[in-house]
Design an enzyme around this catalytic site. Structure first.
Site, PDB file in Angstrom:
ATOM      1  CG  HIS A   1     -46.126 -55.426  37.898  1.00  0.00           C
ATOM      2  ND1 HIS A   1     -47.079 -54.880  38.749  1.00  0.00           N
ATOM      3  CD2 HIS A   1     -46.180 -56.763  38.082  1.00  0.00           C
ATOM      4  CE1 HIS A   1     -47.669 -55.860  39.421  1.00  0.00           C
ATOM      5  NE2 HIS A   1     -47.152 -57.016  39.032  1.00  0.00           N
TER       6      HIS A   1
ATOM      7  N   GLY B   1     -55.215 -61.170  39.949  1.00  0.00           N
ATOM      8  CA  GLY B   1     -53.973 -61.571  40.597  1.00  0.00           C
ATOM      9  C   GLY B   1     -52.986 -60.448  40.832  1.00  0.00           C
TER      10      GLY B   1
END
Length: 114
Positions: free
Chosen positions: A100, A93
């Protein structure tokens, strides 16, 4: 990287709602929150994913995780519990290829995640 969205946010070329900044990390609110508290924590230095961050081997991964915890404390979700998620690669995903951490909290987080 000149075309990296998160590098541009770190350079203040693109606005974001910044909630915490350290020497090496930056935390800002996700524009599509999946929980009442959903903050992205990035290293200011570009690394494509969590694997690249781990290979940097200079304590940068520690700094990102410490910043995520500091955000959880600051946002008032640390005591009740929070989740830190790194999506690594498109199959997991990841859509922005600047590593991050998603710091999520403020609601019950079921397991396994979706």
């Amino acid at each position: 990287m000149t075309d990296c969205l998160f590098c541009k946010i770190a350079a203040r070329e693109i606005p974001a709602e910044i909630v915490l900044e350290t020497d090496r990390a930056l935390a800002f609110r996700d524009i599509n929150p999946q929980a009442p508290t959903h903050v992205l924590v990035i290293p200011k230095e570009h690394h494509a994913d969590a694997a690249a961050l781990a290979q940097a081997d200079d304590g940068l991964a520690d700094d990102v995780i410490k910043a995520a915890h500091a955000v959880a404390v600051q946002e008032g979700v640390a005591e009740g519990g929070y989740r830190i998620v790194f999506n690594t690669g498109p199959g997991a995903g990841q859509t922005v290829f600047h590593v991050h951490a998603h710091m999520l909290g403020g609601r019950g987080l079921s397991w396994p995640p979706g």
